[in-house]
Design an enzyme around this catalytic site. Structure first.
Site, PDB file in Angstrom:
ATOM      1  CE1 TYR A 153     -92.493   9.107 -41.430  1.00 18.96           C
ATOM      2  CE2 TYR A 153     -91.868  11.386 -41.814  1.00 18.96           C
ATOM      3  CZ  TYR A 153     -91.609  10.034 -41.923  1.00 18.96           C
ATOM      4  OH  TYR A 153     -90.449   9.628 -42.511  1.00 18.96           O
TER       5      TYR A 153
ATOM      6  CG  ASP B 153     -93.455   7.238 -44.107  1.00 17.06           C
ATOM      7  OD1 ASP B 153     -93.284   6.031 -43.823  1.00 17.06           O
ATOM      8  OD2 ASP B 153     -92.617   7.900 -44.735  1.00 17.06           O
TER       9      ASP B 153
ATOM     10  CD  GLU C  76     -88.213  13.683 -41.179  1.00 16.89           C
ATOM     11  OE1 GLU C  76     -89.160  13.277 -41.872  1.00 16.89           O
ATOM     12  OE2 GLU C  76     -87.153  13.049 -41.060  1.00 16.89           O
TER      13      GLU C  76
END
Ligand code: SF4
Length: 352
Positions: free
Chosen positions: A121, A139, A38
């Site tokens: 996020y 996002d 991520e």
């Protein structure tokens, strides 16, 4: 609002029947590897980020391996991905987990989001994928999908807009399959409801999608602010002989912190005349300029960097006194991480 069950079941059906996006970290059960993927993928296209993920995974297979690595090694492996604060925070947090949390990754959104460099996020992605917690990811992809399907024209980059999109995302997330739902909405935004020319003809939401029904795909989502970019002018001085070159490390809280570069004079505007004088003042002695490189431009999110490299005539490296400068053998240059423009210059001039 169209009902929640309709949205999440349509999305999950699409995911099971039509989503064939393969990612090496999909289905991964190690929070460290999901976190790594991520962070690497923030502001980065998958094709660009994938080789970095594989290299990091190979070199640092666990959070403890990453924690033990010297910062320069981490930065070098990150070189070329940009947004270097991500790499510094990744390293910092790995050390924190290894030393303060006995190497065990926190297991709740609440605790994950406290870690340095991990925003809502990424915390929601890890908490839902690994620990099955119901936390919706929000996002750019998610905002675009929701703004179009629900016809929301509230600017998403305002406090009110951020709150509204977060609340809607949290309302819509599947109660039973939050991790799969989050992965599906990310993939759907990245492959079907894409920014330009969304694939409405194959979209399972099309019959109820406001943007499609009203032909407003181009207008949504709405942004309030236009980003104005600051322009910066970097003048790099090439101080080298046949064997060695002078480099410096960027340590201020600014772009490229932790990376290396050549001694650099920054000017608030382009220096068009008397560059020899400016360089002489910078080096603290009179020098004669031999030649200049072509201009190099690098676009960052909020800044445009204009760089020129200046070759000095007959420089004696023994007499150069620049704060923080270090003289390194030319053959050792590949062991340092440089910003993209400096790297490109060194490669184009056969120094790397
Ligand atoms: S119909 Fe088009 S705009 Fe609407 S969600 Fe599907 S792809 Fe996006």
């Amino acid at each position: 609002m169209k009902d929640k069950t309709w949205f999440s079941s349509t999305l999950l059906d699409w995911n099971r029947q039509s989503n064939d996006r393969q990612m090496p970290w999909k289905g991964e059960k190690d929070p460290y590897l999901v976190w790594l993927s991520e962070i690497i993928l923030q502001q980065t296209r998958v094709e660009q980020g994938l080789p970095y993920f594989l290299r990091f995974k190979e070199k640092y297979p666990t959070v403890k391996h990453l924690a033990k690595a010297p910062e320069d090694d981490v930065m070098r492996l990150w070189q070329g991905l940009g947004y270097y604060s991500r790499a510094r925070n990744l390293h910092h947090t790995a050390k924190h987990i290894a030393s303060e949390l006995k190497g065990i990754f926190p297991a709740t959104y609440h605790d994950i989001v406290k870690l340095k460099g991990i925003g809502p996020y990424t915390a929601a992605a890890i908490a839902s994928f690994i620990f099955g917690e119901k936390q919706a990811v929000v996002d750019g992809n998610v905002i675009r999908v929701l703004a179009r399907i629900y016809g929301i024209d509230l600017p998403f980059d305002t406090t009110e807009g951020k709150k509204a999109f977060s609340e809607l995302a949290q309302k819509l997330i599947s109660d039973t399959h939050p991790g799969e739902y989050n992965q599906a909405i990310m993939d759907f935004g990245a492959t079907v409801c894409v920014p330009a020319n969304p694939k409405c003809d194959i979209c399972p939401f099309a019959d109820k999608c406001v943007a499609y029904q009203e032909n407003r795909q181009e207008e949504l989502p709405v942004r309030a602010k236009r980003i104005t970019k600051k322009e910066r002018f970097f003048y790099y001085v090439v101080l080298k002989d046949n064997k060695e070159i002078i480099i410096t490390k960027r340590s201020a809280n600014d772009i490229w912190k932790g990376l290396y570069e050549l001694p650099m004079l920054e000017s608030p505007k382009a220096i068009r005349k008397n560059i020899g004088e400016a360089v002489s003042t910078f080096l603290g002695k009179k020098v004669k300029i031999e030649s200049y490189s072509k201009p190099y431009t690098q676009q960052l999110t909020h800044q445009t960097i204009q760089s020129v490299f200046i070759f000095i005539d007959g420089e004696d490296l023994q007499n150069v006194h620049i704060e923080g400068a270090q003289k390194v053998p030319l053959k050792k240059l590949p062991t340092f991480a440089f910003p993209k423009v400096v790297h490109l210059f060194l490669v184009e001039n056969s120094l790397l």
